[in-house]
Scaffold this motif. Structure first.
Motif, PDB file in Angstrom:
ATOM      1  N   LEU A  58       7.180 -19.941 -10.833  1.00  0.00           N
ATOM      2  CA  LEU A  58       7.909 -19.705  -9.574  1.00  0.00           C
ATOM      3  C   LEU A  58       9.306 -20.328  -9.643  1.00  0.00           C
ATOM      4  CD1 LEU A  58       5.156 -20.298  -6.817  1.00  0.00           C
ATOM      5  CD2 LEU A  58       5.719 -18.207  -8.054  1.00  0.00           C
ATOM      6  N   HIS A  61      11.437 -18.004 -12.077  1.00  0.00           N
ATOM      7  CA  HIS A  61      11.501 -16.549 -11.898  1.00  0.00           C
ATOM      8  C   HIS A  61      11.546 -16.095 -10.450  1.00  0.00           C
ATOM      9  CE1 HIS A  61      10.619 -15.656 -16.173  1.00  0.00           C
ATOM     10  NE2 HIS A  61      10.025 -16.827 -16.103  1.00  0.00           N
ATOM     11  N   CYS A  62      11.287 -16.964  -9.490  1.00  0.00           N
ATOM     12  CA  CYS A  62      11.128 -16.516  -8.112  1.00  0.00           C
ATOM     13  C   CYS A  62      12.001 -17.266  -7.106  1.00  0.00           C
ATOM     14  CB  CYS A  62       9.671 -16.636  -7.668  1.00  0.00           C
ATOM     15  SG  CYS A  62       8.466 -16.080  -8.899  1.00  0.00           S
ATOM     16  N   HIS A  66      13.329 -16.691  -3.370  1.00  0.00           N
ATOM     17  CA  HIS A  66      12.282 -17.154  -2.453  1.00  0.00           C
ATOM     18  C   HIS A  66      12.431 -18.648  -2.166  1.00  0.00           C
ATOM     19  CE1 HIS A  66       9.800 -13.482  -2.262  1.00  0.00           C
ATOM     20  NE2 HIS A  66      10.214 -13.273  -3.493  1.00  0.00           N
ATOM     21  N   ALA A  72      15.081 -13.427  -0.085  1.00  0.00           N
ATOM     22  CA  ALA A  72      13.711 -12.960   0.146  1.00  0.00           C
ATOM     23  C   ALA A  72      13.203 -13.397   1.519  1.00  0.00           C
ATOM     24  CB  ALA A  72      12.808 -13.485  -0.957  1.00  0.00           C
ATOM     25  N   MET A  74      10.379 -14.750   2.404  1.00  0.00           N
ATOM     26  CA  MET A  74       9.637 -16.004   2.525  1.00  0.00           C
ATOM     27  C   MET A  74       9.912 -16.901   1.328  1.00  0.00           C
ATOM     28  SD  MET A  74       7.743 -13.799   0.714  1.00  0.00           S
ATOM     29  CE  MET A  74       6.454 -13.723  -0.543  1.00  0.00           C
ATOM     30  N   PHE A  85       0.489 -16.467   0.114  1.00  0.00           N
ATOM     31  CA  PHE A  85       0.861 -15.136  -0.375  1.00  0.00           C
ATOM     32  C   PHE A  85       0.175 -14.792  -1.697  1.00  0.00           C
ATOM     33  CE2 PHE A  85       4.235 -16.012   2.619  1.00  0.00           C
ATOM     34  CZ  PHE A  85       4.383 -14.785   3.245  1.00  0.00           C
ATOM     35  N   SER A  88      -0.785 -11.128  -2.500  1.00  0.00           N
ATOM     36  CA  SER A  88       0.408 -10.296  -2.607  1.00  0.00           C
ATOM     37  C   SER A  88       1.191 -10.633  -3.882  1.00  0.00           C
ATOM     38  CB  SER A  88       1.250 -10.521  -1.348  1.00  0.00           C
ATOM     39  OG  SER A  88       2.401  -9.761  -1.382  1.00  0.00           O
ATOM     40  N   LYS A  92       2.165  -7.845  -6.614  1.00  0.00           N
ATOM     41  CA  LYS A  92       3.592  -7.575  -6.887  1.00  0.00           C
ATOM     42  C   LYS A  92       3.975  -7.914  -8.321  1.00  0.00           C
ATOM     43  CE  LYS A  92       5.084  -6.356  -2.705  1.00  0.00           C
ATOM     44  NZ  LYS A  92       5.829  -5.141  -2.387  1.00  0.00           N
ATOM     45  N   THR A  93       3.318  -8.941  -8.907  1.00  0.00           N
ATOM     46  CA  THR A  93       3.666  -9.261 -10.294  1.00  0.00           C
ATOM     47  C   THR A  93       2.950  -8.307 -11.256  1.00  0.00           C
ATOM     48  OG1 THR A  93       1.988 -11.027 -10.294  1.00  0.00           O
ATOM     49  CG2 THR A  93       4.270 -11.695  -9.910  1.00  0.00           C
ATOM     50  N   MET A  98       7.843  -7.451  -8.642  1.00  0.00           N
ATOM     51  CA  MET A  98       8.475  -8.765  -8.552  1.00  0.00           C
ATOM     52  C   MET A  98       8.305  -9.474  -9.888  1.00  0.00           C
ATOM     53  SD  MET A  98       9.941  -9.581  -5.689  1.00  0.00           S
ATOM     54  CE  MET A  98      10.400  -8.262  -4.578  1.00  0.00           C
ATOM     55  N   LEU A 154      22.146 -17.480  -7.996  1.00  0.00           N
ATOM     56  CA  LEU A 154      22.463 -16.097  -8.380  1.00  0.00           C
ATOM     57  C   LEU A 154      23.844 -15.678  -7.905  1.00  0.00           C
ATOM     58  CD1 LEU A 154      19.080 -14.279  -7.635  1.00  0.00           C
ATOM     59  CD2 LEU A 154      19.862 -15.347  -9.755  1.00  0.00           C
ATOM     60  N   ARG A 414      20.624  -2.278  -9.694  1.00  0.00           N
ATOM     61  CA  ARG A 414      21.333  -3.289 -10.446  1.00  0.00           C
ATOM     62  C   ARG A 414      22.070  -2.681 -11.602  1.00  0.00           C
ATOM     63  NH1 ARG A 414      18.756  -8.600 -10.831  1.00  0.00           N
ATOM     64  NH2 ARG A 414      17.656  -8.842  -8.889  1.00  0.00           N
TER      65      ARG A 414
END
Ligand code: HEC
Length: 485
Positions: A58, A61-62, A66, A72, A74, A85, A88, A92-93, A98, A154, A414
């Motif tokens: 996380l 990569h997240c 997030h 994001a 949440m 989550f 989910s 998603k992965t 995601m 980012l 992208r």
């Protein structure tokens, strides 16, 4: 500034990069099971725990999105966040929805180089997440937690200026609207754009923004109090040069060291914003911002973004739309028949030799391909961009696939930049053939399309053609070229 690649003029459609709206383009689903088995406490038979195995994933990569202030909905910073989550996250992965990243290698498309900042998970990481969830998503021992880390940033690094319209713009009425805001970046001496980030002011209504540069004398339109004019179909200038683009999911664009887009002193920017008001939109005024990093130092290479495709006529002199089995009357037509789930349109662009030969002589300048992106609307489901090298240079293969986006998601558009030294980038030489292949699903099985169809009060798909409105389509390769300045 030499403008060798003035492709824009021949594309039926810089002006036509009008991003259709509506639908949520969601790409979840498709995987059954994976709901959190509730209440796991300690490590389970798989031994996979949050702190030991999942938290490091996380972090890297997240959490850039997030976390507080991220884009994001949440945060995924703590065990409690992730546990809530878990089901989910597993879905998603597993579907690779995601982290959002559309570029993927396949048997038929293996780009030669990896892409920069690719956040994709490995198969092993996806399996760890699945095992963690299957085991009841246990927390494990906090002593196993990785060292705290700030989420990756980012945003644009070291921006030098931000520009926005002179006043926020308030939408009038409910239909799609296209406004062109004239912005004065106040460029005096030599300036080179080396990175940018476009931030929509009111995300609920902004569906794309394109920034063009133009000489002040070219802009003759009457401007309103926000410094803008109506511009459905394009900015309405003789020679607009695309310099920056934003669509949902586009992040900051950072060019490699030694690459910059030259901007003339006194140049003005025209920012074309496509607004799509809808039932759930917040109608607050919009002020979309362009943040840039400019330098006065002349770089070795220039950057030249181009939109290639959207041809509606048969191929002539190596440029146009290829035939497909759904054509009627034996001539190529850009038409995606209602209820076809397998329709394809193929756009062909052969680089004319006169574009790489400077007017008035001098050395031939051959562009290289730094970055590639896809662009379609909601009927689109997959896109590939390939190039056939007529005269391979510098060890380029005779043919190569540049980009494969097998699960197109309108919400994540992208540009994918190759992670290699500039000298190794593929060349796009005179007579090289660039092919953009777009795959469409014009049925109610296409979820992004189906929700847009319902939003419009229609009962089912209709034939879709090339164009600018929500249920029209496009087929473009978004190619970032570099060449010696
Ligand atoms: C570039 C930003 C970004 C990154 C990186 C990212 N996400 Fe997301 N994520 C989003 C956004 C925006 C949404 C909501 C819109 C959407 O689903 O596309 C979202 C939605 C989700 C959802 C759905 C939430 C719900 O309502 O159920 C899950 C689960 C999720 N992300 C998990 C992850 C995981 C796990 C990672 C890392 C492996 C990750 N995301 C990386 C931006 C990101």
């Amino acid at each position: 500034m030499k403008s060798i690649l003035s492709l824009v003029g021949v594309l039926c459609g810089v002006s036509a990069l009008v991003i259709a709206c509506g639908g949520n383009g969601s790409s979840g689903g498709g995987v059954s099971g994976g709901e959190t088995a509730d209440g796991g406490v300690g490590p389970t038979s798989s031994g996979v725990t949050f702190h030991k195995d999942i938290e490091p994933i996380l972090q890297d990569h997240c959490q850039a999105c997030h976390s507080a202030g991220g884009i994001a909905p949440m945060s995924l910073l703590t065990y409690q966040d992730a546990q809530l989550f878990a089901g989910s996250i597993q879905v998603k992965t597993a579907t690779r929805a995601m982290p959002p990243w559309g570029a993927r290698s396949s048997a038929s498309c293996k780009p030669r180089y990896a892409f920069k900042s690719d956040p994709s998970l490995t198969d092993a990481q996806i399996k760890l997440i699945a095992d963690w969830v299957a085991g009841g998503s246990p927390e494990g021992d906090p002593k196993d937690a990785p060292a705290a880390k700030l989420p990756p940033d980012l945003g644009l690094k070291k921006p030098t200026q931000s520009n926005a319209p002179i006043a926020p713009y308030t939408l009038k009425g409910q239909g799609d609207q296209f406004r062109c805001f004239v912005i004065d970046p106040k460029i005096v001496g030599d300036a080179y754009l080396t990175g940018y980030d476009i931030t929509p002011g009111n995300k609920t209504i902004v569906h794309h923004a394109l920034v063009f540069s133009a000489a002040a004398t070219e802009i003759t339109q009457a401007l309103d109090a926000s410094g803008s004019y109506d511009c459905f179909g394009g900015p309405g200038l003789a020679t607009p040069k695309l310099i920056a683009a934003w669509a949902p999911g586009t992040g900051a664009v950072d060019l490699p060291a030694n690459v910059g887009l030259p901007l003339k002193a006194g140049t003005k920017f025209i920012m074309q914003v496509h607004y799509h008001p809808h039932a759930n939109a917040n109608m607050a005024p919009d002020s979309t911002t362009l943040t840039m990093r400019l330098t006065a130092t002349r770089p070795e290479y220039t950057f030249d973004p181009e939109l290639i495709g959207n041809f509606s006529g048969a191929i002539k002199d190596g440029i146009g739309l290829a035939a497909d089995p759904d054509d009627r009357n034996g001539t190529p037509e850009f038409r995606i028949p209602a209820n076809s789930s397998t329709h394809t349109e193929t756009q062909v662009f052969t680089l004319p030799a006169n574009l790489v030969t400077p007017v008035g002589g001098g050395a031939v300048i051959t562009p290289q391909i730094l970055a590639v992106g896809a662009h379609m609307h909601l009927v689109g489901v997959a896109e590939e961009v390939r190039v056939k090298h007529a005269v391979p240079m510098n060890g380029d293969p005779a043919e190569e696939c540049l980009l494969n986006v097998p699960a197109w998601d309108f919400n994540w558009q992208r540009s994918y930049q190759y992670d290699t030294d500039i000298t190794k980038l593929p060349y796009y030489n005179a007579n090289d053939v660039l092919t953009v292949t777009c795959h469409y699903d014009n049925t109610m099985q296409n979820r992004a399309l189906a929700s847009s169809i319902l939003e419009q009060g229609m009962t089912g798909p209709k034939d879709v053609v090339l164009g600018e409105t929500t249920l029209d389509e496009m087929c473009l390769g978004v190619v970032g070229f570099v060449y010696k300045l």
